[in-house]
Design a protein around this motif. Structure first.
Motif, PDB file in Angstrom:
ATOM      1  N   ASN A  83       0.792  -1.241   0.000  1.00  0.00           N
ATOM      2  CA  ASN A  83       0.000   0.000   0.000  1.00  0.00           C
ATOM      3  C   ASN A  83       0.815   1.277   0.000  1.00  0.00           C
ATOM      4  O   ASN A  83       0.353   2.316   0.474  1.00  0.00           O
ATOM      5  CB  ASN A  83      -0.937   0.043   1.208  1.00  0.00           C
ATOM      6  N   ALA A  84       2.030   1.204  -0.516  1.00  0.00           N
ATOM      7  CA  ALA A  84       2.864   2.412  -0.544  1.00  0.00           C
ATOM      8  C   ALA A  84       2.796   3.100  -1.906  1.00  0.00           C
ATOM      9  O   ALA A  84       3.055   4.300  -2.023  1.00  0.00           O
ATOM     10  CB  ALA A  84       4.315   2.041  -0.219  1.00  0.00           C
ATOM     11  N   PHE A  85       2.418   2.351  -2.923  1.00  0.00           N
ATOM     12  CA  PHE A  85       2.548   2.835  -4.302  1.00  0.00           C
ATOM     13  C   PHE A  85       1.837   4.164  -4.559  1.00  0.00           C
ATOM     14  O   PHE A  85       2.425   5.113  -5.072  1.00  0.00           O
ATOM     15  CB  PHE A  85       2.046   1.757  -5.267  1.00  0.00           C
ATOM     16  N   GLU A  86       0.562   4.228  -4.153  1.00  0.00           N
ATOM     17  CA  GLU A  86      -0.223   5.438  -4.434  1.00  0.00           C
ATOM     18  C   GLU A  86       0.421   6.676  -3.820  1.00  0.00           C
ATOM     19  O   GLU A  86       0.374   7.768  -4.393  1.00  0.00           O
ATOM     20  CB  GLU A  86      -1.662   5.291  -3.903  1.00  0.00           C
ATOM     21  N   THR A  87       1.025   6.511  -2.666  1.00  0.00           N
ATOM     22  CA  THR A  87       1.705   7.637  -2.017  1.00  0.00           C
ATOM     23  C   THR A  87       3.022   7.927  -2.728  1.00  0.00           C
ATOM     24  O   THR A  87       3.362   9.081  -2.994  1.00  0.00           O
ATOM     25  CB  THR A  87       1.947   7.317  -0.525  1.00  0.00           C
ATOM     26  N   SER A  88       3.754   6.873  -3.069  1.00  0.00           N
ATOM     27  CA  SER A  88       5.067   7.062  -3.717  1.00  0.00           C
ATOM     28  C   SER A  88       4.972   7.806  -5.050  1.00  0.00           C
ATOM     29  O   SER A  88       5.895   8.530  -5.416  1.00  0.00           O
ATOM     30  CB  SER A  88       5.740   5.709  -3.964  1.00  0.00           C
ATOM     31  N   ILE A  89       3.870   7.597  -5.771  1.00  0.00           N
ATOM     32  CA  ILE A  89       3.804   8.237  -7.098  1.00  0.00           C
ATOM     33  C   ILE A  89       3.223   9.646  -7.066  1.00  0.00           C
ATOM     34  O   ILE A  89       3.086  10.279  -8.107  1.00  0.00           O
ATOM     35  CB  ILE A  89       3.043   7.373  -8.136  1.00  0.00           C
ATOM     36  N   GLN A  90       2.906  10.143  -5.885  1.00  0.00           N
ATOM     37  CA  GLN A  90       2.467  11.546  -5.829  1.00  0.00           C
ATOM     38  C   GLN A  90       3.610  12.432  -6.351  1.00  0.00           C
ATOM     39  O   GLN A  90       4.758  12.229  -5.972  1.00  0.00           O
ATOM     40  CB  GLN A  90       2.150  11.947  -4.389  1.00  0.00           C
ATOM     41  N   PRO A  91       3.275  13.384  -7.210  1.00  0.00           N
ATOM     42  CA  PRO A  91       4.337  14.081  -7.939  1.00  0.00           C
ATOM     43  C   PRO A  91       4.978  15.236  -7.168  1.00  0.00           C
ATOM     44  O   PRO A  91       4.819  16.391  -7.536  1.00  0.00           O
ATOM     45  CB  PRO A  91       3.586  14.605  -9.166  1.00  0.00           C
ATOM     46  N   PHE A  92       5.738  14.938  -6.124  1.00  0.00           N
ATOM     47  CA  PHE A  92       6.454  16.026  -5.458  1.00  0.00           C
ATOM     48  C   PHE A  92       7.940  15.915  -5.738  1.00  0.00           C
ATOM     49  O   PHE A  92       8.490  14.817  -5.835  1.00  0.00           O
ATOM     50  CB  PHE A  92       6.183  16.028  -3.958  1.00  0.00           C
ATOM     51  N   GLU A  93       8.565  17.061  -5.809  1.00  0.00           N
ATOM     52  CA  GLU A  93       9.983  17.121  -6.142  1.00  0.00           C
ATOM     53  C   GLU A  93      10.856  16.464  -5.065  1.00  0.00           C
ATOM     54  O   GLU A  93      10.536  16.461  -3.887  1.00  0.00           O
ATOM     55  CB  GLU A  93      10.391  18.592  -6.335  1.00  0.00           C
ATOM     56  N   ASP A  94      11.943  15.869  -5.517  1.00  0.00           N
ATOM     57  CA  ASP A  94      12.890  15.242  -4.612  1.00  0.00           C
ATOM     58  C   ASP A  94      14.149  16.105  -4.622  1.00  0.00           C
ATOM     59  O   ASP A  94      14.451  16.744  -5.629  1.00  0.00           O
ATOM     60  CB  ASP A  94      13.189  13.821  -5.141  1.00  0.00           C
ATOM     61  N   CYS A  95      14.863  16.135  -3.526  1.00  0.00           N
ATOM     62  CA  CYS A  95      16.014  17.039  -3.471  1.00  0.00           C
ATOM     63  C   CYS A  95      17.093  16.674  -4.488  1.00  0.00           C
ATOM     64  O   CYS A  95      17.861  17.513  -4.916  1.00  0.00           O
ATOM     65  CB  CYS A  95      16.579  17.113  -2.059  1.00  0.00           C
ATOM     66  N   CYS A  96      17.140  15.413  -4.900  1.00  0.00           N
ATOM     67  CA  CYS A  96      18.156  15.019  -5.878  1.00  0.00           C
ATOM     68  C   CYS A  96      17.828  15.554  -7.267  1.00  0.00           C
ATOM     69  O   CYS A  96      18.708  15.824  -8.059  1.00  0.00           O
ATOM     70  CB  CYS A  96      18.224  13.503  -5.999  1.00  0.00           C
ATOM     71  N   THR A  97      16.538  15.647  -7.550  1.00  0.00           N
ATOM     72  CA  THR A  97      16.165  15.964  -8.929  1.00  0.00           C
ATOM     73  C   THR A  97      16.309  17.460  -9.232  1.00  0.00           C
ATOM     74  O   THR A  97      16.417  17.854 -10.378  1.00  0.00           O
ATOM     75  CB  THR A  97      14.711  15.519  -9.212  1.00  0.00           C
ATOM     76  N   ILE A  98      16.328  18.267  -8.192  1.00  0.00           N
ATOM     77  CA  ILE A  98      16.337  19.698  -8.425  1.00  0.00           C
ATOM     78  C   ILE A  98      17.667  20.194  -8.982  1.00  0.00           C
ATOM     79  O   ILE A  98      17.705  21.003  -9.894  1.00  0.00           O
ATOM     80  CB  ILE A  98      15.952  20.427  -7.129  1.00  0.00           C
ATOM     81  N   PHE A  99      18.737  19.633  -8.445  1.00  0.00           N
ATOM     82  CA  PHE A  99      20.051  20.097  -8.898  1.00  0.00           C
ATOM     83  C   PHE A  99      20.668  19.126  -9.914  1.00  0.00           C
ATOM     84  O   PHE A  99      21.857  19.091 -10.109  1.00  0.00           O
ATOM     85  CB  PHE A  99      20.991  20.240  -7.704  1.00  0.00           C
ATOM     86  N   VAL A 100      19.810  18.345 -10.521  1.00  0.00           N
ATOM     87  CA  VAL A 100      20.345  17.284 -11.367  1.00  0.00           C
ATOM     88  C   VAL A 100      20.920  17.851 -12.674  1.00  0.00           C
ATOM     89  O   VAL A 100      20.396  18.819 -13.224  1.00  0.00           O
ATOM     90  CB  VAL A 100      19.258  16.208 -11.614  1.00  0.00           C
ATOM     91  N   ALA A 101      22.031  17.279 -13.123  1.00  0.00           N
ATOM     92  CA  ALA A 101      22.673  17.756 -14.356  1.00  0.00           C
ATOM     93  C   ALA A 101      21.973  17.144 -15.563  1.00  0.00           C
ATOM     94  O   ALA A 101      21.336  16.096 -15.455  1.00  0.00           O
ATOM     95  CB  ALA A 101      24.139  17.332 -14.346  1.00  0.00           C
ATOM     96  N   LYS A 102      22.121  17.809 -16.695  1.00  0.00           N
ATOM     97  CA  LYS A 102      21.505  17.281 -17.926  1.00  0.00           C
ATOM     98  C   LYS A 102      22.143  15.954 -18.317  1.00  0.00           C
ATOM     99  O   LYS A 102      21.489  15.023 -18.735  1.00  0.00           O
ATOM    100  CB  LYS A 102      21.705  18.284 -19.075  1.00  0.00           C
ATOM    101  N   HIS A 103      23.469  15.908 -18.168  1.00  0.00           N
ATOM    102  CA  HIS A 103      24.192  14.686 -18.559  1.00  0.00           C
ATOM    103  C   HIS A 103      25.066  14.203 -17.410  1.00  0.00           C
ATOM    104  O   HIS A 103      26.275  14.415 -17.412  1.00  0.00           O
ATOM    105  CB  HIS A 103      25.055  14.956 -19.805  1.00  0.00           C
ATOM    106  N   PRO A 104      24.451  13.565 -16.442  1.00  0.00           N
ATOM    107  CA  PRO A 104      25.252  13.093 -15.310  1.00  0.00           C
ATOM    108  C   PRO A 104      26.221  11.985 -15.740  1.00  0.00           C
ATOM    109  O   PRO A 104      25.925  11.256 -16.681  1.00  0.00           O
ATOM    110  CB  PRO A 104      24.189  12.532 -14.341  1.00  0.00           C
ATOM    111  N   VAL A 105      27.360  11.914 -15.047  1.00  0.00           N
ATOM    112  CA  VAL A 105      28.309  10.837 -15.378  1.00  0.00           C
ATOM    113  C   VAL A 105      27.659   9.485 -15.060  1.00  0.00           C
ATOM    114  O   VAL A 105      26.969   9.339 -14.046  1.00  0.00           O
ATOM    115  CB  VAL A 105      29.632  10.917 -14.572  1.00  0.00           C
ATOM    116  N   THR A 106      27.903   8.536 -15.940  1.00  0.00           N
ATOM    117  CA  THR A 106      27.373   7.197 -15.657  1.00  0.00           C
ATOM    118  C   THR A 106      28.504   6.243 -15.277  1.00  0.00           C
ATOM    119  O   THR A 106      28.266   5.185 -14.717  1.00  0.00           O
ATOM    120  CB  THR A 106      26.626   6.611 -16.876  1.00  0.00           C
ATOM    121  N   HIS A 107      29.750   6.646 -15.622  1.00  0.00           N
ATOM    122  CA  HIS A 107      30.905   5.800 -15.291  1.00  0.00           C
ATOM    123  C   HIS A 107      31.929   6.610 -14.498  1.00  0.00           C
ATOM    124  O   HIS A 107      33.057   6.789 -14.944  1.00  0.00           O
ATOM    125  CB  HIS A 107      31.542   5.235 -16.574  1.00  0.00           C
ATOM    126  N   PRO A 108      31.524   7.143 -13.349  1.00  0.00           N
ATOM    127  CA  PRO A 108      32.463   7.976 -12.603  1.00  0.00           C
ATOM    128  C   PRO A 108      33.669   7.164 -12.114  1.00  0.00           C
ATOM    129  O   PRO A 108      33.545   5.960 -11.864  1.00  0.00           O
ATOM    130  CB  PRO A 108      31.629   8.446 -11.406  1.00  0.00           C
TER     131      PRO A 108
END
Ligand code: ATP
Ligand code: MG
Length: 393
Positions: A334-359
């Motif tokens: 019963n977590a799904f309906e709450t998890s998909i509520q569309p609120f911003e996450d702190c990681c997504t706000i400062f996210v780069a367009k092209h983050p490194v995938t092989h740091p």
């Protein structure tokens, strides 16, 4: 039908020998905690199983639903209690039970009867035969099948008699409190609540940490995480949630470090702070909802860089799960309906367009040198201003 008792069965794995007593006690405590708000239930352990005596009035469906949230229970059998153990009375009550429980009598059955008291005048095999005969006689549509019966009817004769035939599946796992305690990094997404649920299912007590970045993330995003902690606390027990203000750290990283490395560096600071809080809370491990390859920050190379800052083990129960498998569990709890509520996450706000995938770890460490001037102080402030919310449902 009125069930005056419930029989709880638990798995045998991991509970042999000297661990058994503490396992059973922990399970009884968990059952008592879960049933507390539903009435005066008495939980007793006896001979390798747990017996719950039910109050005169209780909500059967709600009680079963609640017991299905208790880790460590593998199956629940509702029991009819027969007060007088005079054989004729037992037979009459069993026939009544069969009649009420199985309106359609086209089924195969076997009787499994035991007497706990060896002084009882009828021996167990005779009880099986006699009852079998009585049932066949009263309900001629039924048939006996010794090997694969559709209904296995168990009768136990003690100072009272107990009859049961239904097995309701439990949550499985181990009771909370039989393993150590771990710090869950809980975000508002789908994955981390599921990760917490899965680790708790192995008997681990959960504390949680959430990083937010006000005013870039809202009160509602924070409330969503509190709601998720409450939802999983229905299984995991009360959860102490540490809410860390991550804004200044995030802004500082944003100013000083290459943007494609932002997520990795942020994640490394999250892990460091979570580990400090874990130490304080006497946790002996961290838990995340990471899964290989799900996003840039969860490639093997990224995980390697994030992991490098931790000295505690990091448990990632979802590491090899596909998203759909995670979603399935999220829905189940019963977590799904709450998890998909569309609120911003702190990681997504400062996210780069092209983050490194092989740091590469040395490259990340080199970038972090640019944070030398202020980062320790910022981490210290974040730790000193943690807001604690006790989450229970
Ligand atoms: P989730 O669905 O759990 O949010 P995700 O798919 O969004 O995961 P990431 O954002 O890369 O993936 O996060 C990976 C893991 O890092 C999360 O499962 C969680 O354990 C932890 N995490 C991420 N963001 C936060 C946060 N703001 N606070 C606490 N933990 C976080
Ligand atoms: Mg997330």
């Amino acid at each position: 039908m009125e069930y005056k008792a419930l029989l709880v069965k638990y798995g045998e794995i991991g509970i042999k020998g000297k661990n058994r007593g503490s396992f059973e006690r922990a399970l009884c405590t968990q059952i008592e905690m879960h049933l507390e708000r539903l009435g005066q239930f008495t939980v007793v352990r006896e001979q390798g199983r747990i017996f719950i005596a039910c109050p005169d009035e209780y909500d059967y469906d709600e009680t079963i639903e609640e017991l299905q949230k208790v880790f460590g229970i593998h199956a629940i059998s509702p029991v009819m209690v027969i007060e007088s153990i005079d054989w004729d009375n037992i037979t009459a009550e069993v026939l009544k039970y069969v009649d009420e429980k199985y309106p359609d009598k086209h089924f195969t059955f076997r009787v499994n009867a035991k007497r706990a008291d060896k002084h009882y005048p009828i021996e167990s095999p005779d009880m099986c035969c006699k009852l079998g005969e009585s049932i066949l006689h009263a309900y001629p549509e039924t048939k006996v099948d010794i090997h694969t019966p559709q209904v296995l009817l168990t009768l136990e004769v003690r100072n009272r008699a107990y009859i049961y035939s239904e097995t309701i599946p439990g949550a499985g796992g181990m009771p909370i409190g039989t393993a150590g305690k771990a710090m869950l990094l809980l975000s508002g997404g789908i994955d981390s609540p599921v990760a917490g649920y899965m680790i708790a299912k192995r008997g681990v007590e959960i504390e949680a940490t959430y990083f937010h970045a006000p005013p870039y993330t809202s009160e509602r995003a924070k409330q969503k995480v509190i709601d998720l902690a409450k939802i999983i606390s229905a299984y995991c027990g009360p959860i102490k949630l540490n809410i860390v203000n991550f804004t200044d750290i995030q802004l500082y990283i944003y100013e000083q470090c290459p943007h494609e490395q932002l997520t990795i560096i942020m994640r490394r600071y999250m892990m460091k702070i979570a580990e400090k809080l874990a130490d304080k809370g006497k946790c002996i491990g961290l838990v995340t909802g990471e899964s290989i390859g799900q996003v840039a920050s969860q490639t093997m190379q990224s995980l390697n860089c994030t992991n490098a800052v931790c000295s505690m083990p990091v448990y990632r129960p979802l590491i090899a799960f596909d998203k759909q498998d995670i979603v399935d569990i999220s829905q189940k709890i019963n977590a799904f309906e709450t998890s998909i509520q569309p609120f911003e996450d702190c990681c997504t706000i400062f996210v780069a367009k092209h983050p490194v995938t092989h740091p590469i770890l040395s490259g990340i460490e080199k970038s972090e040198l640019k944070l030398a001037e202020k980062i320790d102080e910022l981490v210290e402030t974040a730790l000193n201003t943690v807001e604690v919310v006790e989450c229970r449902r």
